[in-house]
Design a protein around this motif. Structure first.
Motif, mmCIF file in Angstrom:
data_model
loop_
_atom_site.group_PDB
_atom_site.id
_atom_site.type_symbol
_atom_site.label_atom_id
_atom_site.label_comp_id
_atom_site.label_asym_id
_atom_site.label_seq_id
_atom_site.Cartn_x
_atom_site.Cartn_y
_atom_site.Cartn_z
ATOM 1 N N ILE A 1 0.865 -1.174 0.000
ATOM 2 C CA ILE A 1 0.000 0.000 0.000
ATOM 3 C C ILE A 1 0.900 1.222 0.000
ATOM 4 O O ILE A 1 1.740 1.395 0.893
ATOM 5 N N VAL A 2 0.752 2.040 -1.034
ATOM 6 C CA VAL A 2 1.633 3.190 -1.245
ATOM 7 C C VAL A 2 0.860 4.482 -0.968
ATOM 8 O O VAL A 2 -0.263 4.648 -1.436
ATOM 9 N N GLU A 3 1.492 5.354 -0.211
ATOM 10 C CA GLU A 3 0.917 6.665 0.095
ATOM 11 C C GLU A 3 1.661 7.724 -0.712
ATOM 12 O O GLU A 3 2.884 7.855 -0.588
ATOM 13 N N LEU A 4 0.933 8.449 -1.547
ATOM 14 C CA LEU A 4 1.509 9.501 -2.370
ATOM 15 C C LEU A 4 0.925 10.854 -1.986
ATOM 16 O O LEU A 4 -0.243 10.940 -1.588
ATOM 17 N N LEU A 5 1.722 11.897 -2.126
ATOM 18 C CA LEU A 5 1.182 13.253 -2.177
ATOM 19 C C LEU A 5 1.143 13.616 -3.649
ATOM 20 O O LEU A 5 2.189 13.787 -4.278
ATOM 21 N N THR A 6 -0.051 13.679 -4.211
ATOM 22 C CA THR A 6 -0.188 13.935 -5.640
ATOM 23 C C THR A 6 -0.461 15.408 -5.897
ATOM 24 O O THR A 6 -0.936 16.129 -5.024
ATOM 25 N N ARG A 7 -0.173 15.828 -7.112
ATOM 26 C CA ARG A 7 -0.349 17.239 -7.466
ATOM 27 C C ARG A 7 -1.820 17.649 -7.447
ATOM 28 O O ARG A 7 -2.176 18.685 -6.890
ATOM 29 N N LEU B 1 -3.838 7.134 -1.059
ATOM 30 C CA LEU B 1 -3.284 5.794 -0.951
ATOM 31 C C LEU B 1 -3.812 4.905 -2.068
ATOM 32 O O LEU B 1 -4.873 5.165 -2.637
ATOM 33 N N GLY B 2 -3.061 3.838 -2.357
ATOM 34 C CA GLY B 2 -3.478 2.864 -3.347
ATOM 35 C C GLY B 2 -2.640 1.601 -3.229
ATOM 36 O O GLY B 2 -1.519 1.634 -2.704
ATOM 37 N N LEU B 3 -3.179 0.522 -3.711
ATOM 38 C CA LEU B 3 -2.486 -0.764 -3.681
ATOM 39 C C LEU B 3 -1.641 -0.926 -4.939
ATOM 40 O O LEU B 3 -2.128 -0.695 -6.052
ATOM 41 N N VAL B 4 -0.389 -1.314 -4.765
ATOM 42 C CA VAL B 4 0.493 -1.627 -5.894
ATOM 43 C C VAL B 4 0.761 -3.127 -5.877
ATOM 44 O O VAL B 4 1.406 -3.639 -4.951
ATOM 45 N N ARG B 5 0.252 -3.803 -6.856
ATOM 46 C CA ARG B 5 0.478 -5.246 -6.938
ATOM 47 C C ARG B 5 1.949 -5.490 -7.326
ATOM 48 O O ARG B 5 2.460 -4.895 -8.260
ATOM 49 N N GLY B 6 2.591 -6.367 -6.578
ATOM 50 C CA GLY B 6 4.020 -6.598 -6.788
ATOM 51 C C GLY B 6 4.887 -5.521 -6.181
ATOM 52 O O GLY B 6 6.103 -5.499 -6.403
ATOM 53 N N GLY B 7 4.282 -4.614 -5.398
ATOM 54 C CA GLY B 7 5.032 -3.482 -4.836
ATOM 55 C C GLY B 7 6.095 -3.873 -3.839
ATOM 56 O O GLY B 7 7.006 -3.088 -3.568
ATOM 57 N N ALA B 8 5.999 -5.093 -3.273
ATOM 58 C CA ALA B 8 7.022 -5.541 -2.324
ATOM 59 C C ALA B 8 8.164 -6.279 -3.019
ATOM 60 O O ALA B 8 9.122 -6.695 -2.363
ATOM 61 N N GLY B 9 8.078 -6.433 -4.334
ATOM 62 C CA GLY B 9 9.101 -7.165 -5.072
ATOM 63 C C GLY B 9 10.328 -6.319 -5.382
ATOM 64 O O GLY B 9 10.326 -5.092 -5.249
ATOM 65 N N SER B 10 11.368 -6.997 -5.838
ATOM 66 C CA SER B 10 12.654 -6.329 -6.075
ATOM 67 C C SER B 10 12.589 -5.332 -7.233
ATOM 68 O O SER B 10 13.349 -4.367 -7.273
ATOM 69 N N ARG B 11 11.690 -5.533 -8.179
ATOM 70 C CA ARG B 11 11.608 -4.610 -9.317
ATOM 71 C C ARG B 11 10.989 -3.278 -8.925
ATOM 72 O O ARG B 11 11.452 -2.223 -9.347
ATOM 73 N N MET B 12 9.962 -3.312 -8.080
ATOM 74 C CA MET B 12 9.253 -2.088 -7.714
ATOM 75 C C MET B 12 9.846 -1.391 -6.499
ATOM 76 O O MET B 12 9.663 -0.191 -6.319
ATOM 77 N N ARG B 13 10.561 -2.135 -5.666
ATOM 78 C CA ARG B 13 11.023 -1.571 -4.394
ATOM 79 C C ARG B 13 11.857 -0.300 -4.565
ATOM 80 O O ARG B 13 11.666 0.666 -3.817
ATOM 81 N N PRO B 14 12.803 -0.236 -5.538
ATOM 82 C CA PRO B 14 13.577 1.001 -5.688
ATOM 83 C C PRO B 14 12.722 2.205 -6.076
ATOM 84 O O PRO B 14 13.064 3.348 -5.749
ATOM 85 N N LEU B 15 11.610 1.961 -6.773
ATOM 86 C CA LEU B 15 10.714 3.038 -7.184
ATOM 87 C C LEU B 15 9.929 3.587 -6.000
ATOM 88 O O LEU B 15 9.702 4.797 -5.899
#
Length: 250
Positions: free
Chosen positions: A21-27, A33-47
């Motif tokens: 679950i990612v929390e953004l301050l958007t313009r 907040l929103g759910l990112v599928r695969g967000g805990a994986g190595s590809r998305m983690r640096p982002l």
């Protein structure tokens, strides 16, 4: 429901085995907040590191749902920010202050100020000025702005060197002299028309004392909160850095 916006990552928490679950301050859509599928994986983690700017597409069946994010990187600052103690503490503190904004309520000026601050965070003195200005802006955005443009007693716009701890209004040298021990010091870089040049440790400490008092009184304490450990860590890192710079070379 679907929209696309720019956002700054404020925080991430793991959800299930591989999502986050990612929390953004958007313009344009505020703190969201929103759910990112695969967000805990190595590809998305640096982002998905605090301080990074991303492009986000949010989708949900209904507006009140959590929804999902599809995220792409725009400006990945985290590696630089997290490479110094003041950067780690600073971005953590800025994120905690931004969380005081109501969810899904647009605050475009705050978004722009946060983005500018994070882009210019390498030098600790400059970073400290950005943090203080951000705290002042948050006070104003939440309805507790300080009146630093003219003297609260005489209306003068020059020689403003104090701030009333009661009203949050600036006070001129002459008007404030009899009560100088009861007033806060207004550092030069917060005076109208002045720039942050030749900063002293005292200037920055006075700035943090000023914003800290009003944030605590008007925003944090009514919510049952106190200043974050990250804020104290940032100020301590600043003091250590300035003390180190003051030691003459052998």
């Amino acid at each position: 429901m679907e929209w696309t916006d720019e956002g700054i990552v404020l925080g991430v928490r793991r959800h299930g085995e591989s999502s986050a679950i990612v929390e953004l301050l958007t313009r344009g859509h505020g703190r969201h907040l929103g759910l990112v599928r695969g967000g805990a994986g190595s590809r998305m983690r640096p982002l998905l590191q605090p301080g990074n700017s991303v492009s986000a597409v949010w989708r949900a069946r209904l507006d009140e749902h959590l929804g999902t994010y599809a995220i792409e990187g725009l400006k990945l600052r985290a590696a630089t920010l997290l490479g110094s103690s003041h950067g780690v503490y600073g971005v953590t503190h800025l994120a905690s202050i931004a969380r005081l904004l109501p969810e899904r309520d647009p605050h475009e000026e705050i978004f722009a100020l946060l983005e500018h601050s994070l882009d210019d965070f390498e030098d600790i003195g400059g970073a400290a000025v950005h943090v203080i200005h951000f705290e002042l802006a948050m006070l104003a955005e939440l309805g507790f702005g300080l009146a630093l443009e003219n003297c609260a007693v005489t209306g003068e716009t020059t020689d403003l060197i104090y701030v009333s701890p009661k009203s949050g209004g600036a006070v001129s040298r002459g008007a404030g002299e009899p009560w100088r021990d009861r007033l806060l010091r207004l550092p030069p870089f917060l005076r109208q028309g002045e720039t942050a040049t030749d900063l002293t440790e005292q200037d920055l400490q006075d700035g943090f004392r000023l914003t800290g008092l009003f944030l605590l009184r008007h925003v944090l304490e009514p919510r049952g909160q106190g200043h974050s450990d990250a804020r104290a860590g940032f100020i301590n890192a600043l003091i250590r850095q300035q003390a180190k710079a003051a030691i003459p070379a052998p």
